[in-house]
Write a protein that holds these residues in place. Structure first.
Motif, PDB file in Angstrom:
ATOM      1  N   SER A 148      16.598  -0.831  -5.575  1.00 59.53           N
ATOM      2  CA  SER A 148      16.474   0.144  -6.662  1.00 59.53           C
ATOM      3  C   SER A 148      17.568   1.197  -6.584  1.00 59.53           C
ATOM      4  O   SER A 148      18.159   1.575  -7.604  1.00 59.53           O
ATOM      5  N   ILE A 149      17.858   1.655  -5.370  1.00 60.37           N
ATOM      6  CA  ILE A 149      18.892   2.693  -5.193  1.00 60.37           C
ATOM      7  C   ILE A 149      20.235   2.210  -5.722  1.00 60.37           C
ATOM      8  O   ILE A 149      20.889   2.875  -6.533  1.00 60.37           O
ATOM      9  N   PHE A 150      20.640   1.018  -5.279  1.00 58.65           N
ATOM     10  CA  PHE A 150      21.976   0.528  -5.645  1.00 58.65           C
ATOM     11  C   PHE A 150      22.072   0.129  -7.114  1.00 58.65           C
ATOM     12  O   PHE A 150      23.065   0.415  -7.785  1.00 58.65           O
ATOM     13  N   SER A 151      21.049  -0.519  -7.630  1.00 62.56           N
ATOM     14  CA  SER A 151      21.095  -0.953  -9.033  1.00 62.56           C
ATOM     15  C   SER A 151      21.044   0.232  -9.993  1.00 62.56           C
ATOM     16  O   SER A 151      21.768   0.267 -10.996  1.00 62.56           O
ATOM     17  N   LYS A 152      20.215   1.232  -9.698  1.00 63.98           N
ATOM     18  CA  LYS A 152      20.105   2.389 -10.598  1.00 63.98           C
ATOM     19  C   LYS A 152      21.342   3.281 -10.515  1.00 63.98           C
ATOM     20  O   LYS A 152      21.764   3.876 -11.512  1.00 63.98           O
ATOM     21  N   GLU A 153      21.955   3.364  -9.338  1.00 60.66           N
ATOM     22  CA  GLU A 153      23.191   4.143  -9.225  1.00 60.66           C
ATOM     23  C   GLU A 153      24.323   3.461 -10.008  1.00 60.66           C
ATOM     24  O   GLU A 153      25.133   4.126 -10.665  1.00 60.66           O
TER      25      GLU A 153
ATOM     26  N   ILE B 154      15.760   6.922  -3.212  1.00 58.99           N
ATOM     27  CA  ILE B 154      16.210   7.361  -1.882  1.00 58.99           C
ATOM     28  C   ILE B 154      15.073   8.090  -1.165  1.00 58.99           C
ATOM     29  O   ILE B 154      14.807   7.862   0.025  1.00 58.99           O
ATOM     30  N   VAL B 155      14.396   8.970  -1.924  1.00 59.94           N
ATOM     31  CA  VAL B 155      13.262   9.703  -1.353  1.00 59.94           C
ATOM     32  C   VAL B 155      12.162   8.727  -0.944  1.00 59.94           C
ATOM     33  O   VAL B 155      11.542   8.857   0.134  1.00 59.94           O
TER      34      VAL B 155
ATOM     35  N   ASN C  17       0.817  -1.214   0.000  1.00 61.69           N
ATOM     36  CA  ASN C  17       0.000   0.000   0.000  1.00 61.69           C
ATOM     37  C   ASN C  17       0.857   1.274   0.000  1.00 61.69           C
ATOM     38  O   ASN C  17       0.495   2.284   0.611  1.00 61.69           O
ATOM     39  N   SER C  18       2.004   1.230  -0.719  1.00 64.35           N
ATOM     40  CA  SER C  18       2.903   2.392  -0.779  1.00 64.35           C
ATOM     41  C   SER C  18       2.763   3.101  -2.125  1.00 64.35           C
ATOM     42  O   SER C  18       3.218   2.592  -3.160  1.00 64.35           O
ATOM     43  N   GLY C  19       2.150   4.286  -2.092  1.00 64.09           N
ATOM     44  CA  GLY C  19       2.006   5.067  -3.316  1.00 64.09           C
ATOM     45  C   GLY C  19       3.339   5.529  -3.864  1.00 64.09           C
ATOM     46  O   GLY C  19       3.540   5.625  -5.080  1.00 64.09           O
ATOM     47  N   ALA C  20       4.287   5.803  -2.966  1.00 68.07           N
ATOM     48  CA  ALA C  20       5.610   6.262  -3.394  1.00 68.07           C
ATOM     49  C   ALA C  20       6.331   5.173  -4.178  1.00 68.07           C
ATOM     50  O   ALA C  20       6.946   5.438  -5.219  1.00 68.07           O
ATOM     51  N   LEU C  21       6.266   3.926  -3.714  1.00 66.58           N
ATOM     52  CA  LEU C  21       6.949   2.832  -4.401  1.00 66.58           C
ATOM     53  C   LEU C  21       6.260   2.517  -5.734  1.00 66.58           C
ATOM     54  O   LEU C  21       6.931   2.191  -6.726  1.00 66.58           O
ATOM     55  N   ILE C  22       4.922   2.607  -5.733  1.00 66.86           N
ATOM     56  CA  ILE C  22       4.200   2.395  -6.999  1.00 66.86           C
ATOM     57  C   ILE C  22       4.599   3.468  -8.016  1.00 66.86           C
ATOM     58  O   ILE C  22       4.841   3.179  -9.193  1.00 66.86           O
ATOM     59  N   ALA C  23       4.680   4.726  -7.547  1.00 69.04           N
ATOM     60  CA  ALA C  23       5.086   5.825  -8.436  1.00 69.04           C
ATOM     61  C   ALA C  23       6.494   5.581  -8.976  1.00 69.04           C
ATOM     62  O   ALA C  23       6.787   5.818 -10.154  1.00 69.04           O
ATOM     63  N   ASP C  24       7.371   5.079  -8.098  1.00 69.19           N
ATOM     64  CA  ASP C  24       8.735   4.775  -8.522  1.00 69.19           C
ATOM     65  C   ASP C  24       8.745   3.637  -9.534  1.00 69.19           C
ATOM     66  O   ASP C  24       9.560   3.622 -10.466  1.00 69.19           O
ATOM     67  N   GLY C  25       7.827   2.687  -9.357  1.00 70.51           N
ATOM     68  CA  GLY C  25       7.711   1.583 -10.316  1.00 70.51           C
ATOM     69  C   GLY C  25       7.249   2.074 -11.679  1.00 70.51           C
ATOM     70  O   GLY C  25       7.743   1.621 -12.716  1.00 70.51           O
ATOM     71  N   ILE C  26       6.293   3.006 -11.672  1.00 70.03           N
ATOM     72  CA  ILE C  26       5.818   3.588 -12.931  1.00 70.03           C
ATOM     73  C   ILE C  26       6.961   4.337 -13.623  1.00 70.03           C
ATOM     74  O   ILE C  26       7.130   4.284 -14.849  1.00 70.03           O
ATOM     75  N   HIS C  27       7.761   5.020 -12.801  1.00 73.33           N
ATOM     76  CA  HIS C  27       8.939   5.714 -13.333  1.00 73.33           C
ATOM     77  C   HIS C  27       9.871   4.714 -14.022  1.00 73.33           C
ATOM     78  O   HIS C  27      10.407   4.978 -15.108  1.00 73.33           O
ATOM     79  N   SER C  28      10.062   3.555 -13.410  1.00 71.65           N
ATOM     80  CA  SER C  28      10.929   2.533 -14.003  1.00 71.65           C
ATOM     81  C   SER C  28      10.341   1.983 -15.294  1.00 71.65           C
ATOM     82  O   SER C  28      11.072   1.677 -16.241  1.00 71.65           O
TER      83      SER C  28
ATOM     84  N   ALA D 156      22.071  11.646 -21.250  1.00 71.54           N
ATOM     85  CA  ALA D 156      20.698  11.904 -20.811  1.00 71.54           C
ATOM     86  C   ALA D 156      20.101  10.660 -20.170  1.00 71.54           C
ATOM     87  O   ALA D 156      19.437  10.733 -19.131  1.00 71.54           O
ATOM     88  N   ASN D 157      20.365   9.508 -20.767  1.00 69.56           N
ATOM     89  CA  ASN D 157      19.828   8.270 -20.211  1.00 69.56           C
ATOM     90  C   ASN D 157      20.506   7.922 -18.894  1.00 69.56           C
ATOM     91  O   ASN D 157      19.882   7.357 -17.982  1.00 69.56           O
ATOM     92  N   ALA D 158      21.794   8.271 -18.765  1.00 65.17           N
ATOM     93  CA  ALA D 158      22.493   8.046 -17.501  1.00 65.17           C
ATOM     94  C   ALA D 158      21.844   8.862 -16.380  1.00 65.17           C
ATOM     95  O   ALA D 158      21.612   8.358 -15.277  1.00 65.17           O
ATOM     96  N   TRP D 159      21.542  10.127 -16.681  1.00 58.30           N
ATOM     97  CA  TRP D 159      20.885  10.968 -15.676  1.00 58.30           C
ATOM     98  C   TRP D 159      19.470  10.485 -15.393  1.00 58.30           C
ATOM     99  O   TRP D 159      18.933  10.702 -14.307  1.00 58.30           O
ATOM    100  N   HIS D 160      18.877   9.826 -16.379  1.00 54.44           N
ATOM    101  CA  HIS D 160      17.573   9.208 -16.138  1.00 54.44           C
ATOM    102  C   HIS D 160      17.736   8.122 -15.065  1.00 54.44           C
ATOM    103  O   HIS D 160      16.904   8.000 -14.153  1.00 54.44           O
ATOM    104  N   HIS D 161      18.800   7.326 -15.171  1.00 55.83           N
ATOM    105  CA  HIS D 161      19.072   6.312 -14.139  1.00 55.83           C
ATOM    106  C   HIS D 161      19.356   6.969 -12.787  1.00 55.83           C
ATOM    107  O   HIS D 161      18.895   6.500 -11.755  1.00 55.83           O
ATOM    108  N   ARG D 162      20.124   8.071 -12.806  1.00 57.36           N
ATOM    109  CA  ARG D 162      20.425   8.774 -11.556  1.00 57.36           C
ATOM    110  C   ARG D 162      19.137   9.317 -10.925  1.00 57.36           C
ATOM    111  O   ARG D 162      18.981   9.311  -9.695  1.00 57.36           O
ATOM    112  N   SER D 163      18.223   9.805 -11.764  1.00 57.66           N
ATOM    113  CA  SER D 163      16.952  10.314 -11.227  1.00 57.66           C
ATOM    114  C   SER D 163      16.181   9.196 -10.533  1.00 57.66           C
ATOM    115  O   SER D 163      15.524   9.415  -9.510  1.00 57.66           O
ATOM    116  N   ASP D 164      16.281   7.982 -11.084  1.00 61.88           N
ATOM    117  CA  ASP D 164      15.635   6.832 -10.444  1.00 61.88           C
ATOM    118  C   ASP D 164      16.273   6.537  -9.091  1.00 61.88           C
ATOM    119  O   ASP D 164      15.580   6.244  -8.109  1.00 61.88           O
TER     120      ASP D 164
END
Length: 379
Positions: free
Chosen positions: A125-130, A163-164, A36-47, A150-158
């Protein structure tokens, strides 16, 4: 730079990223729904959005490596630029959607469950995307690809958003339920900010913005030091994908031969490419005078017409028989004329001064013509 190797490296790093994005997206959405975590779902949509962006990057990486053709005489490098702009637009749309959903959850917070699993997936997610960020950035720097950067920074944004999300989930588990929704909002704004940075750079390139001013000045100084170059003006540069294109006007001695002027232009191109590593297209315009300040020549007759006028005037004045060659110089908004005569002319009763005077008299009567010079040589 080998475009084929560049394309293969770009495709390899993007495919690896796509596989990891796919797995992370599934884990985040499933675990976020269970917990029931909206933040994690949002992060999943981002992925999941990363998968779309990876597809765009793969397409651009393949086509940007193609050689120039009739339809694209300057090459296909700007496929990367368009792809970068496309990534930025995708990120903005996703960021807005995440913020909209997060505001609803912020005002209607729910308790989370599967606490350890939620935190574990966020940490993964933090470690793999970094790791993906650093890997992709290394390839981007090696092959000077703004698209991969640009795609690298996309990974950094993830990684940053995860982290957030991790902090938001941790706060919610400790009684601060609103932190999950707040974390999702922060993620949304982070995504939009990165999209702005990427989109701004791509847009500048698409509208032919110049390269860095210091680079332009260094290029101007390097060209100005070439032997035979009197001055440099109308220097223009622009980026085309990872490459740079430029055109420049160089002023030389107006009485140089065409072949010597050509050699100077070859030197300008060589020095320019030595000065700018990514410069692959140089157009050099050789000027006998500063064409930014001299009046236009639209009213002067072109060579064929000018020679016709001279020939007719010389024939009328009975002084055309000995002339071997006529050279025209378009300078100071007038046509200056050089006459080449054989030395045998001086064996006659006429002196060189008399010949020059006669030719001056003939040319002075013609509108648009200027100075006259006479050269004598053996046949």
């Amino acid at each position: 730079m080998n475009l084929e190797n560049r394309a293969k490296a770009s495709q390899k790093v993007t495919i690896i990223g796509a596989i990891i994005d796919f797995l992370l997206a599934i884990f985040k959405v499933i675990v976020g729904t269970l917990g029931n975590s909206g933040a994690l779902i949002a992060d999943g949509i981002h992925s999941f959005s990363d998968l779309l962006s990876d597809g765009v990057v793969l397409y651009a990486a393949k086509h940007s490596a193609e050689e120039a053709d009739d339809g694209h005489p300057y090459g296909h490098e700007r496929f990367e630029t368009v792809a970068t702009l496309g990534l930025a637009i995708i990120l903005v749309i996703i960021g807005i959607g995440i913020i909209y959903d997060a505001f609803e959850r912020l005002f209607s917070p729910s308790e989370l469950s599967y606490n350890v699993l939620l935190l574990s997936v966020a940490a993964l997610s933090i470690f793999s995307k970094e790791a993906l960020y650093w890997y992709t950035l290394k390839v981007a720097k090696t092959y000077k690809s703004d698209m991969l950067k640009a795609n690298a920074w996309h990974h950094r944004s993830d990684a940053l958003s995860s982290i957030v999300v991790f902090i938001g989930i941790l706060g919610s588990l400790n009684g601060y339920l609103y932190l999950d929704g707040a974390a999702a909002i922060v993620v949304g704004f982070m995504i939009i900010y990165i999209a702005w940075e990427l989109g701004l750079g791509a847009t500048k390139e698409l509208v032919d913005s110049s390269i860095d001013a210091d680079q332009v000045e260094n290029l101007r100084n390097a060209i100005g030091r070439i032997s035979g170059v009197n001055s440099v003006h109308s220097l223009r540069t622009r980026k085309i994908g990872h490459a740079i294109s430029c055109d420049v006007h160089v002023q030389v001695d107006p009485f140089l031969s065409v072949s010597e002027g050509h050699i100077i232009s070859v030197s300008v191109e060589r020095v320019a490419k030595e000065c700018l590593e990514d410069l692959n297209d140089v157009t050099v315009h050789i000027d006998p005078e500063d064409d930014e300040t001299v009046a236009p020549y639209a009213t002067l007759p072109e060579r064929a017409e000018a020679l016709g006028m001279l020939t007719k005037a010389l024939f009328s004045n009975k002084c055309d028989g000995e002339i071997e060659r006529i050279q025209l110089h378009y300078l100071d908004s007038r046509i200056h004329v050089d006459f080449y005569l054989p030395l045998s002319c001086l064996e006659s009763d006429q002196s060189s001064d008399e010949i020059l005077s006669k030719l001056h008299e003939t040319v002075d009567a013609l509108e648009g013509f200027g100075k006259v010079k006479v050269y004598f040589s053996k046949s």
